[in-house]
Write a protein that holds these residues in place. Structure first.
Motif, PDB file in Angstrom:
ATOM      1  N   PHE A 382       0.671  -0.635   3.139  1.00 47.98           N
ATOM      2  CA  PHE A 382      -0.691  -0.120   3.023  1.00 47.98           C
ATOM      3  C   PHE A 382      -0.966   0.291   1.582  1.00 47.98           C
ATOM      4  O   PHE A 382      -0.092   0.846   0.908  1.00 47.98           O
ATOM      5  N   ALA A 383      -2.192   0.066   1.111  1.00 51.44           N
ATOM      6  CA  ALA A 383      -2.691   0.675  -0.117  1.00 51.44           C
ATOM      7  C   ALA A 383      -3.714   1.724   0.301  1.00 51.44           C
ATOM      8  O   ALA A 383      -4.866   1.386   0.620  1.00 51.44           O
ATOM      9  N   ASN A 384      -3.293   2.968   0.366  1.00 50.40           N
ATOM     10  CA  ASN A 384      -4.175   4.063   0.759  1.00 50.40           C
ATOM     11  C   ASN A 384      -4.920   4.558  -0.476  1.00 50.40           C
ATOM     12  O   ASN A 384      -4.311   5.156  -1.382  1.00 50.40           O
ATOM     13  N   ARG A 385      -6.237   4.311  -0.517  1.00 55.99           N
ATOM     14  CA  ARG A 385      -6.998   4.546  -1.736  1.00 55.99           C
ATOM     15  C   ARG A 385      -7.079   6.013  -2.121  1.00 55.99           C
ATOM     16  O   ARG A 385      -6.819   6.396  -3.262  1.00 55.99           O
ATOM     17  N   ILE A 386      -7.478   6.886  -1.182  1.00 61.35           N
ATOM     18  CA  ILE A 386      -7.708   8.288  -1.520  1.00 61.35           C
ATOM     19  C   ILE A 386      -6.402   9.018  -1.807  1.00 61.35           C
ATOM     20  O   ILE A 386      -6.284   9.742  -2.797  1.00 61.35           O
ATOM     21  N   SER A 387      -5.395   8.837  -0.976  1.00 60.70           N
ATOM     22  CA  SER A 387      -4.094   9.473  -1.241  1.00 60.70           C
ATOM     23  C   SER A 387      -3.336   8.747  -2.343  1.00 60.70           C
ATOM     24  O   SER A 387      -2.348   9.258  -2.869  1.00 60.70           O
ATOM     25  N   SER A 388      -3.788   7.523  -2.697  1.00 57.72           N
ATOM     26  CA  SER A 388      -3.188   6.706  -3.751  1.00 57.72           C
ATOM     27  C   SER A 388      -1.702   6.478  -3.493  1.00 57.72           C
ATOM     28  O   SER A 388      -0.866   6.610  -4.385  1.00 57.72           O
ATOM     29  N   THR A 389      -1.395   6.113  -2.261  1.00 57.55           N
ATOM     30  CA  THR A 389      -0.014   5.859  -1.875  1.00 57.55           C
ATOM     31  C   THR A 389       0.149   4.446  -1.333  1.00 57.55           C
ATOM     32  O   THR A 389      -0.745   3.910  -0.683  1.00 57.55           O
ATOM     33  N   VAL A 390       1.295   3.853  -1.624  1.00 53.78           N
ATOM     34  CA  VAL A 390       1.736   2.644  -0.943  1.00 53.78           C
ATOM     35  C   VAL A 390       2.736   3.081   0.112  1.00 53.78           C
ATOM     36  O   VAL A 390       3.725   3.750  -0.201  1.00 53.78           O
ATOM     37  N   ALA A 391       2.481   2.740   1.362  1.00 58.87           N
ATOM     38  CA  ALA A 391       3.349   3.104   2.477  1.00 58.87           C
ATOM     39  C   ALA A 391       3.814   1.833   3.173  1.00 58.87           C
ATOM     40  O   ALA A 391       3.028   0.898   3.359  1.00 58.87           O
ATOM     41  N   ILE A 392       5.085   1.790   3.549  1.00 56.20           N
ATOM     42  CA  ILE A 392       5.667   0.614   4.188  1.00 56.20           C
ATOM     43  C   ILE A 392       6.111   0.954   5.596  1.00 56.20           C
ATOM     44  O   ILE A 392       6.774   1.972   5.836  1.00 56.20           O
ATOM     45  N   LYS A 398       8.510 -11.299  16.077  1.00 56.55           N
ATOM     46  CA  LYS A 398       8.848 -11.950  17.345  1.00 56.55           C
ATOM     47  C   LYS A 398       8.477 -11.100  18.551  1.00 56.55           C
ATOM     48  O   LYS A 398       8.724 -11.516  19.678  1.00 56.55           O
ATOM     49  N   SER A 399       7.928  -9.938  18.306  1.00 56.65           N
ATOM     50  CA  SER A 399       7.514  -9.039  19.394  1.00 56.65           C
ATOM     51  C   SER A 399       6.051  -8.666  19.238  1.00 56.65           C
ATOM     52  O   SER A 399       5.684  -7.491  19.183  1.00 56.65           O
ATOM     53  N   TYR A 400       5.219  -9.713  19.086  1.00 53.99           N
ATOM     54  CA  TYR A 400       3.772  -9.541  19.100  1.00 53.99           C
ATOM     55  C   TYR A 400       3.252  -8.772  17.896  1.00 53.99           C
ATOM     56  O   TYR A 400       2.172  -8.209  17.927  1.00 53.99           O
ATOM     57  N   GLY A 401       4.045  -8.719  16.824  1.00 55.24           N
ATOM     58  CA  GLY A 401       3.597  -8.057  15.609  1.00 55.24           C
ATOM     59  C   GLY A 401       3.550  -6.557  15.693  1.00 55.24           C
ATOM     60  O   GLY A 401       2.845  -5.906  14.916  1.00 55.24           O
ATOM     61  N   ALA A 402       4.307  -5.972  16.614  1.00 60.27           N
ATOM     62  CA  ALA A 402       4.282  -4.518  16.797  1.00 60.27           C
ATOM     63  C   ALA A 402       4.712  -3.806  15.516  1.00 60.27           C
ATOM     64  O   ALA A 402       5.636  -4.231  14.828  1.00 60.27           O
ATOM     65  N   LEU A 403       4.031  -2.701  15.214  1.00 60.76           N
ATOM     66  CA  LEU A 403       4.336  -1.909  14.036  1.00 60.76           C
ATOM     67  C   LEU A 403       5.163  -0.687  14.408  1.00 60.76           C
ATOM     68  O   LEU A 403       4.971  -0.102  15.474  1.00 60.76           O
ATOM     69  N   GLY A 404       6.069  -0.309  13.525  1.00 63.28           N
ATOM     70  CA  GLY A 404       6.901   0.870  13.743  1.00 63.28           C
ATOM     71  C   GLY A 404       6.481   2.030  12.866  1.00 63.28           C
ATOM     72  O   GLY A 404       5.385   2.039  12.286  1.00 63.28           O
ATOM     73  N   ASN A 405       7.364   3.013  12.744  1.00 66.04           N
ATOM     74  CA  ASN A 405       7.088   4.221  11.976  1.00 66.04           C
ATOM     75  C   ASN A 405       7.364   4.018  10.488  1.00 66.04           C
ATOM     76  O   ASN A 405       7.973   3.026  10.079  1.00 66.04           O
ATOM     77  N   LEU A 406       6.950   4.986   9.707  1.00 65.69           N
ATOM     78  CA  LEU A 406       7.075   4.918   8.259  1.00 65.69           C
ATOM     79  C   LEU A 406       8.524   4.731   7.819  1.00 65.69           C
ATOM     80  O   LEU A 406       9.432   5.424   8.291  1.00 65.69           O
ATOM     81  N   ILE A 407       8.718   3.783   6.904  1.00 64.32           N
ATOM     82  CA  ILE A 407      10.019   3.606   6.261  1.00 64.32           C
ATOM     83  C   ILE A 407      10.070   4.410   4.969  1.00 64.32           C
ATOM     84  O   ILE A 407      10.964   5.226   4.754  1.00 64.32           O
ATOM     85  N   THR A 408       9.090   4.178   4.097  1.00 66.29           N
ATOM     86  CA  THR A 408       9.052   4.879   2.813  1.00 66.29           C
ATOM     87  C   THR A 408       7.651   4.799   2.235  1.00 66.29           C
ATOM     88  O   THR A 408       6.806   4.021   2.710  1.00 66.29           O
ATOM     89  N   GLU A 409       7.395   5.604   1.209  1.00 69.90           N
ATOM     90  CA  GLU A 409       6.098   5.618   0.552  1.00 69.90           C
ATOM     91  C   GLU A 409       6.280   6.078  -0.887  1.00 69.90           C
ATOM     92  O   GLU A 409       7.306   6.664  -1.257  1.00 69.90           O
ATOM     93  N   ILE A 410       5.268   5.809  -1.715  1.00 69.78           N
ATOM     94  CA  ILE A 410       5.278   6.249  -3.100  1.00 69.78           C
ATOM     95  C   ILE A 410       3.842   6.490  -3.539  1.00 69.78           C
ATOM     96  O   ILE A 410       2.940   5.738  -3.162  1.00 69.78           O
ATOM     97  N   GLN A 411       3.627   7.568  -4.281  1.00 67.56           N
ATOM     98  CA  GLN A 411       2.300   7.805  -4.845  1.00 67.56           C
ATOM     99  C   GLN A 411       2.218   7.144  -6.203  1.00 67.56           C
ATOM    100  O   GLN A 411       3.140   7.214  -7.018  1.00 67.56           O
ATOM    101  N   ILE A 412       1.065   6.475  -6.447  1.00 72.85           N
ATOM    102  CA  ILE A 412       0.855   5.751  -7.692  1.00 72.85           C
ATOM    103  C   ILE A 412      -0.431   6.224  -8.339  1.00 72.85           C
ATOM    104  O   ILE A 412      -1.509   6.081  -7.770  1.00 72.85           O
ATOM    105  N   GLY A 413      -0.338   6.790  -9.523  1.00 77.12           N
ATOM    106  CA  GLY A 413      -1.531   7.201 -10.253  1.00 77.12           C
ATOM    107  C   GLY A 413      -2.252   8.360  -9.583  1.00 77.12           C
ATOM    108  O   GLY A 413      -1.761   8.985  -8.632  1.00 77.12           O
TER     109      GLY A 413
END
Length: 444
Positions: A382-392, A398-413
């Motif tokens: 994700f590129a979160n504009r207001i918090s200015s974070t990239v979150a992965i 193979k399981s319908y594109g299911a998303l899991g919980n946060l792995i890591t994030e970093i604030q940029i600028g």
């Protein structure tokens, strides 16, 4: 801390990756910031660490969008600029270590906000120029002397906001016109990038909304060899819309004058688009969420693997300070492909094509303006504009594109502000080597 550091930092690589001991190579992410910078980030799947590898002061005053060509190892950045100032299109070569080197930049019409690469051997890039009521086409590879073809729309309220190539045939270009809620469709007529006008579709006429739609972004899913669906989000109406797409019949929209031609006769290769009129039903099997007009809006929609569909929301605050993303499922003719047994009988009993949001997940930041799935399909950034974070977050292709919980994030600028052009603007994944599935159990 939101990141699950106990998993990321304490487990050995062999345990963290399903016990097989395979060490994944670092993966590269590129992010643009409205302050006038483009960042190269490195994600290490073995440690879960996301770090900044490069920060370039580049892409003009207001970098608004990144587009990548994995085949040529080239990154493109749009500078939205200010007011009636010319915008810019920048090109960067991607070096062996993933960092960037600027190779060319050219002026554009004001307000470029979206781009798509198209044509045989990806020889052209089209830009949507919102403040110029136009779109432009540049031949590739880009150099400082490249002169574009300009296509200006007659309506002064026209505001092209998105440009897409259909993934079914790779033969049509779709221009989303946010200002007048229309879609302008062109067919790619030859290897020289020449376009011929097909039709303009009027969303207000086709869907009868109470007010303006503000068509913003689009995504395609595939339902057959020559059939698919065009999914749209409107950031004014705060709604989703869809057209059935086919190359087996003629369309019914308003004829669009072909480029560089004197006749308005529609080319034979144009796709047919029909507004969803009951053959496709929308069902929401998730808890009611507060997507209120004026306080939140859909920011991005993307499809992966011709099927898995996601929409992010800016400003809904569904997860406290974090905004949300919807996982959307298409069930075709009662055949469930969504992985949720609780819904199977409901869907099968209808015998109809159904869309439903099967899950609401956090974007792990504020205002996910952009998101991207890595080439392997195992991770979403994700590129979160207001918090200015990239979150992965992890994704199970193979399981319908299911998303899991946060792995890591970093604030940029610097962080952004609501309803402003600041903060983080766009994110794309770089090219990666073939790797095994990301086996970590992250909240699936």
């Amino acid at each position: 801390m939101k990141a699950l550091l106990s998993f990321l930092l304490l487990l050995s690589p062999a345990i963290a990756h399903g016990g097989h001991g395979h060490r994944h190579a670092n993966q590269t992410i590129y992010a643009s910031h409205y302050s006038g910078k483009v960042y190269t980030l490195q994600f290490d799947p073995n440690s879960g660490r996301l770090s900044e590898a490069q920060s370039l002061k580049t892409c003009g005053k207001k970098p608004s969008w990144l587009t990548i060509d994995h085949e040529s190892n080239t990154l493109y950045c749009l500078d939205e600029a200010e007011g009636d100032e010319p915008g810019h299109l920048f090109a960067y070569s991607i070096k062996a270590d993933g960092t960037l080197e600027e190779t060319a930049h050219v002026d554009t019409l004001p307000g470029p906000v979206h781009a798509a690469i198209y044509g045989q051997n990806k020889k052209f890039i089209a830009t949507a120029n919102s403040r110029a009521s136009a779109f432009q086409i540049f031949s590739l590879p880009l150099d400082d002397s490249t002169q574009p073809l300009e296509v200006r729309f007659e309506d002064p309220n026209s505001e092209p906001y998105g440009v897409y190539v259909d993934p079914i045939k790779q033969s049509s270009l779709f221009i989303l016109d946010k200002g007048i809620d229309m879609i302008h469709v062109y067919t790619i007529a030859g290897i020289d990038g020449h376009l011929e006008g097909c039709e303009s579709l009027d969303l207000s006429n086709d869907f009868q909304p109470e007010g303006r739609i503000g068509v913003r972004r689009a995504a395609f899913t595939k339902t057959g060899d020559d059939q698919g669906r065009l999914h749209l989000i409107g950031d004014i109406s705060n709604s989703m819309y869809l057209y059935d797409l086919s190359y087996t019949s003629t369309g019914g929209g308003r004829p669009l004058l072909p480029l560089n031609q004197d006749t308005a006769e529609k080319p034979k290769s144009c796709p047919s688009l029909a507004a969803g009129n009951g053959s496709v039903h929308w069902r929401d099997f998730t808890p009611v969420t507060s997507y209120d007009v004026g306080t939140s809006y859909p920011a991005e929609i993307k499809a992966t693997g011709d099927r898995d569909l996601y929409t992010s929301y800016c400003g809904d605050g569904h997860f406290g300070s974090d905004d949300s993303i919807l996982e959307i499922c298409e069930a075709k003719s009662g055949q469930v492909s969504c992985g949720y047994r609780r819904e199977e009988e409901k869907l099968k009993s209808t015998g109809q094509d159904i869309l439903f949001s099967r899950k609401v997940s956090p974007s792990y930041g504020q205002c996910p303006r952009s998101f991207d799935v890595n080439p392997h399909g195992s991770l979403l950034a994700f590129a979160n504009r207001i918090s200015s974070t990239v979150a992965i977050v992890p994704r199970k292709p193979k399981s319908y594109g299911a998303l899991g919980n946060l792995i890591t994030e970093i604030q940029i600028g610097a962080k952004g502000n609501p309803h402003q052009r600041d903060g983080l603007s766009s994110v794309v994944w770089g090219k990666e080597e073939e790797v095994d599935d990301f086996h970590v159990d992250h909240g699936f």
